[in-house]
Scaffold this motif. Structure first.
Motif, PDB file in Angstrom:
ATOM      1  N   PRO A   1       0.799  -1.234   0.000  1.00 22.39           N
ATOM      2  CA  PRO A   1       0.000   0.000   0.000  1.00 22.39           C
ATOM      3  C   PRO A   1       0.829   1.279   0.000  1.00 22.39           C
ATOM      4  N   ASP A   2       2.131   1.171   0.255  1.00 25.27           N
ATOM      5  CA  ASP A   2       2.967   2.376   0.361  1.00 25.27           C
ATOM      6  C   ASP A   2       3.931   2.539  -0.814  1.00 25.27           C
ATOM      7  N   THR A   3       3.660   1.871  -1.942  1.00 23.46           N
ATOM      8  CA  THR A   3       4.562   1.959  -3.088  1.00 23.46           C
ATOM      9  C   THR A   3       3.825   2.534  -4.297  1.00 23.46           C
ATOM     10  N   PRO A   4       4.278   3.625  -4.886  1.00 23.91           N
ATOM     11  CA  PRO A   4       5.460   4.413  -4.506  1.00 23.91           C
ATOM     12  C   PRO A   4       5.236   5.319  -3.299  1.00 23.91           C
ATOM     13  N   ASP A   5       3.974   5.485  -2.867  1.00 20.53           N
ATOM     14  CA  ASP A   5       3.680   6.289  -1.676  1.00 20.53           C
ATOM     15  C   ASP A   5       2.376   5.772  -1.070  1.00 20.53           C
ATOM     16  N   TRP A   6       1.979   6.374   0.057  1.00 12.81           N
ATOM     17  CA  TRP A   6       0.808   5.884   0.779  1.00 12.81           C
ATOM     18  C   TRP A   6      -0.510   6.211   0.095  1.00 12.81           C
ATOM     19  N   GLY A   7      -0.460   6.866  -1.063  1.00 12.18           N
ATOM     20  CA  GLY A   7      -1.682   7.116  -1.813  1.00 12.18           C
ATOM     21  C   GLY A   7      -2.033   6.005  -2.784  1.00 12.18           C
ATOM     22  N   ARG A   8      -1.197   4.960  -2.864  1.00 10.45           N
ATOM     23  CA  ARG A   8      -1.377   3.965  -3.925  1.00 10.45           C
ATOM     24  C   ARG A   8      -2.753   3.287  -3.879  1.00 10.45           C
ATOM     25  N   TRP A   9      -3.159   2.809  -2.715  1.00 10.22           N
ATOM     26  CA  TRP A   9      -4.452   2.132  -2.629  1.00 10.22           C
ATOM     27  C   TRP A   9      -5.580   3.054  -3.074  1.00 10.22           C
ATOM     28  N   TRP A  10      -5.511   4.290  -2.587  1.00 14.27           N
ATOM     29  CA  TRP A  10      -6.628   5.218  -2.839  1.00 14.27           C
ATOM     30  C   TRP A  10      -6.652   5.642  -4.307  1.00 14.27           C
ATOM     31  N   SER A  11      -5.483   5.683  -4.926  1.00  5.50           N
ATOM     32  CA  SER A  11      -5.458   5.972  -6.367  1.00  5.50           C
ATOM     33  C   SER A  11      -6.088   4.822  -7.153  1.00  5.50           C
ATOM     34  N   ILE A  12      -5.904   3.584  -6.671  1.00  5.34           N
ATOM     35  CA  ILE A  12      -6.516   2.421  -7.332  1.00  5.34           C
ATOM     36  C   ILE A  12      -8.037   2.456  -7.152  1.00  5.34           C
ATOM     37  N   VAL A  13      -8.504   2.783  -5.946  1.00  3.35           N
ATOM     38  CA  VAL A  13      -9.948   2.917  -5.714  1.00  3.35           C
ATOM     39  C   VAL A  13     -10.539   3.945  -6.676  1.00  3.35           C
ATOM     40  N   GLN A  14      -9.866   5.085  -6.792  1.00  2.00           N
ATOM     41  CA  GLN A  14     -10.343   6.155  -7.669  1.00  2.00           C
ATOM     42  C   GLN A  14     -10.301   5.733  -9.134  1.00  2.00           C
ATOM     43  N   LYS A  15      -9.221   5.078  -9.542  1.00  2.00           N
ATOM     44  CA  LYS A  15      -9.026   4.700 -10.944  1.00  2.00           C
ATOM     45  C   LYS A  15     -10.092   3.723 -11.435  1.00  2.00           C
TER      46      LYS A  15
END
Length: 662
Positions: free
Chosen positions: A346-360
């Motif tokens: 969840p922290d690769t490349p940063d801690w926004g990765r999971w949330w970017s996947i949810v949004q995408k």
């Protein structure tokens, strides 16, 4: 009191606290798959009829006439005279129903590569793989070991093995060569499917060399493995043993997508999944086909309120754990769901990765572990608030009891203050969810797994097997067989009896402690071996951890019972403070948090020591290794750390403890 999204009610809990509850919003209840509470009493009146109705939602090549055979307890048989093909239920029947163009898998690789597979495409690939495995000699009844990253080929491999009536043994990609070899040998696997590597924390992590090392280990027995099939993922250079090792992408080109599925008996073995045992020898948990698929598909549909036409579902579990089997592969695909599979952390490349996947992908249902939620809490709400998470409508929790503070954060920050949270209790051995809210019916309580699923009969008893009063802690048992239950420990029926049935005879003992509150809701207290005996008082580590995390400065905690000459055991806690908090300086934290625990639970629970640390020892699946913390707290040699995500953590904690005890 009322919030903007609906009513919050208060119910008495313990120590004078009030537990808030969150009833289903009327608009959610109106559309829910299960919104009539009579399902509970109807299933309780005739559980076999309830499960038979659920089983008939599957496609049977030979319909069953028997439901449950419990003539030889504890060895259950469900739908035993019926036949079905598990892979065809997950794939072919959806294509035949005209759903071939529906997306089955959105794959997101950690480096950013993506791949989308429709049900027609996934079915085609599984048929090709089944033909390839047949050419390598795999037939019904064989065992195939799978040691792979979270990539589509892993799902394809599992389904191809199941399609042939063989059993897979998936071994988590973080296990050592010794652990892998022990599992291969116990199952007598003749084929290993692996990959050159996978991506994790921004780098390529090798897998094939571990397989080579495992197969080179001398164990004294005749090796069973004849072939190793290797998927190319990272393009690392790997050694290929002539006559034994084959590249997946080279072999599969010879095979087309024409493969007729054969029906197999409902009790045909589907998979063996190894879980740790007290003796050190892993236990091979055996699950079979018809009953298992019935319960995972039913619970996936009901607990997550799945709408396969519109939902995008994402379970973050690795395929190497039972959650990955039941709620990444078999449950979602049997239900025709569209789901996300993510390879990395969840922290690769940063801690926004999971949330970017949810949004995408517009994820609507997110199922993850409290450990991950607390890690996100530690980083702070400002990260997820940068993303559009408005698609989320149901949240799930799995793996351990979720503490109320993390529950509330999850609901408010990730669920926009309105998404129901289904906190699920189940085990590798149970195969599927056993205790959970139903989001269209249950008034949710932060921290409680709440109620058994329809058709499941749980009990909380004392050491003598007598039911305890409401409000009292006890041992969680299951009184009636359920479709997805473990059938035995592979190759060791006696160990199966001794481990799960010897204590209470006719009741399955889960190994977990629990209490039932005044409303009849179940609160899990963690493993019984995580219950401490302090001056004759039985204290739950989970309860103390929950109290610590209730403090606004604490992001995460782990509690163990360390040997103490005076009290028998003493409470020792390890805490991580939130990165943004300014309430507590590390030097002041110990006394403040000791007082906090005493006020929350009582003076008997006040920790002897509290250590502020920067990280906790966790496996790559996110489980905290409390055994290692116990070793260091008692001044013992720290045990095996090879399964930790970061093996340096224990050195740091040991150094911190030496400083703290000077």
């Amino acid at each position: 009191m009322t919030d903007q999204h609906g009513t919050i009610e208060s119910h008495p809990l313990r120590h004078g606290e009030e537990a808030e509850t969150y009833p289903p919003r009327p608009e959610f209840r109106a559309q829910a798959n299960v919104n009539d509470s009579s399902v509970y009493w109807r299933a309780a009146e005739d559980p076999e009829a309830y499960w038979a109705d659920q089983a008939r939602r599957l496609k049977w090549s030979k319909p069953f006439t028997e439901i449950l055979d419990w003539s030889n307890p504890p060895f259950a048989k469900w739908f035993a005279d019926g036949e079905l093909n598990v892979a065809a239920n997950c794939l072919d029947r959806h294509v035949a129903a005209g759903l071939g163009d529906r997306v089955a898998i959105h794959f997101e690789g950690e480096p950013g590569d993506t791949r989308t597979l429709t049900y027609a495409e996934l079915t085609h690939e599984v048929k090709r793989a089944a033909n390839m495995l047949t050419s390598l000699g795999v037939t019904a009844g064989d065992r195939v070991a799978i040691y792979m990253p979270m990539i589509p080929e892993t799902v394809i491999a599992m389904l191809a093995v199941a399609r042939l009536g063989a059993a897979h043994s998936v071994v988590f990609g973080g296990f050592s060569a010794e652990s892998l070899r022990a599992r291969i040998d116990d199952a007598r696997a003749e084929l290993v499917i692996t990959a050159d590597g996978g991506y994790r924390k921004g780098r390529a992590s090798a897998l094939k060399p571990t397989v080579d090392d495992a197969l080179a280990l001398e164990t004294g027995g005749e090796p069973s493995v004849q072939r190793v099939l290797v998927v190319e993922r990272t393009k690392n250079e790997v050694a290929m043993v002539p006559g034994r090792d084959l590249w997946w992408h080279e072999e599969i080109t010879a095979f087309d997508g024409d493969h007729e599925p054969q029906g197999f008996p409902a009790e045909n073995p589907l998979f063996i999944l190894y879980t740790s045992g007290t003796t050190g020898k892993p236990k091979g948990i055996l699950h079979t086909s018809g009953g298992y698929l019935t319960q995972v598909s039913t619970t996936h549909r009901n607990v997550f309120d799945l709408k396969p036409e519109t939902d995008v579902y994402w379970c973050t579990a690795d395929i190497g754990w039972v959650t990955g089997h039941s709620y990444v592969v078999y449950g979602p695909l049997a239900n025709g769901a569209t789901q996300v599979i993510y390879e990395g952390t969840p922290d690769t490349p940063d801690w926004g990765r999971w949330w970017s996947i949810v949004q995408k992908y517009g994820v609507t249902i997110l199922y993850t572990a409290p450990t991950a939620i607390r890690a996100c809490m530690k980083v702070g709400r400002q990260v997820p608030e940068q993303y559009d998470l408005s698609s989320i409508r149901v949240l799930g929790s799995v793996g351990e009891p979720i503490n109320p503070e993390a529950w509330r954060w999850y609901r408010e920050i990730i669920g926009a203050g309105s998404a129901p949270i289904v906190d699920t209790w189940w085990q590798t051995e149970t195969g599927a969810i056993m205790i959970s809210p139903l989001p269209g019916l249950t008034s949710l309580k932060p921290g409680s797994a709440q109620v058994p699923h329809p058709g499941i009969d749980v009990n909380v008893v004392d050491e003598a097997g007598n039911r305890v009063d409401r409000g009292q802690g006890g041992l969680l048992t299951i009184r009636r067989p359920w479709p997805s239950m473990v059938r035995t420990i592979w190759g060791d029926d006696q160990r199966f009896i001794d481990t799960y049935w010897a204590k209470f005879g006719d009741q399955y003992f889960a190994g977990d402690g629990a209490r039932v509150d005044e409303d009849g809701d179940v609160w899990l207290l963690g493993r019984v071996d995580d219950v401490m005996n302090v001056s004759g008082h039985r204290l739950s580590t989970a309860e103390i951890e929950s109290a610590l995390v209730e403090h606004h400065a604490v992001a995460e905690s782990a509690v163990i019972g360390a040997h103490d000459e005076t009290t028998g055991q003493a409470v020792v806690a390890f805490v991580i403070l939130k990165s943004q908090q300014t309430l507590l300086a590390p030097d002041d934290a110990e006394q403040a948090l000791k007082q906090h625990v005493a006020s929350q639970i009582g003076a008997i629970a006040r920790p002897r020591q509290i250590f502020v640390v920067s990280e906790l020892p966790k496996t790559r699946s996110g489980k905290i290794m409390r055994r290692l913390l116990k070793d260091v707290a008692e001044g013992k040699e720290v045990g095996d750390t090879t399964t930790l995500a970061d093996t340096a953590v224990m050195q740091t904690i040991s150094a911190r403890m030496r400083e703290g005890t000077r």
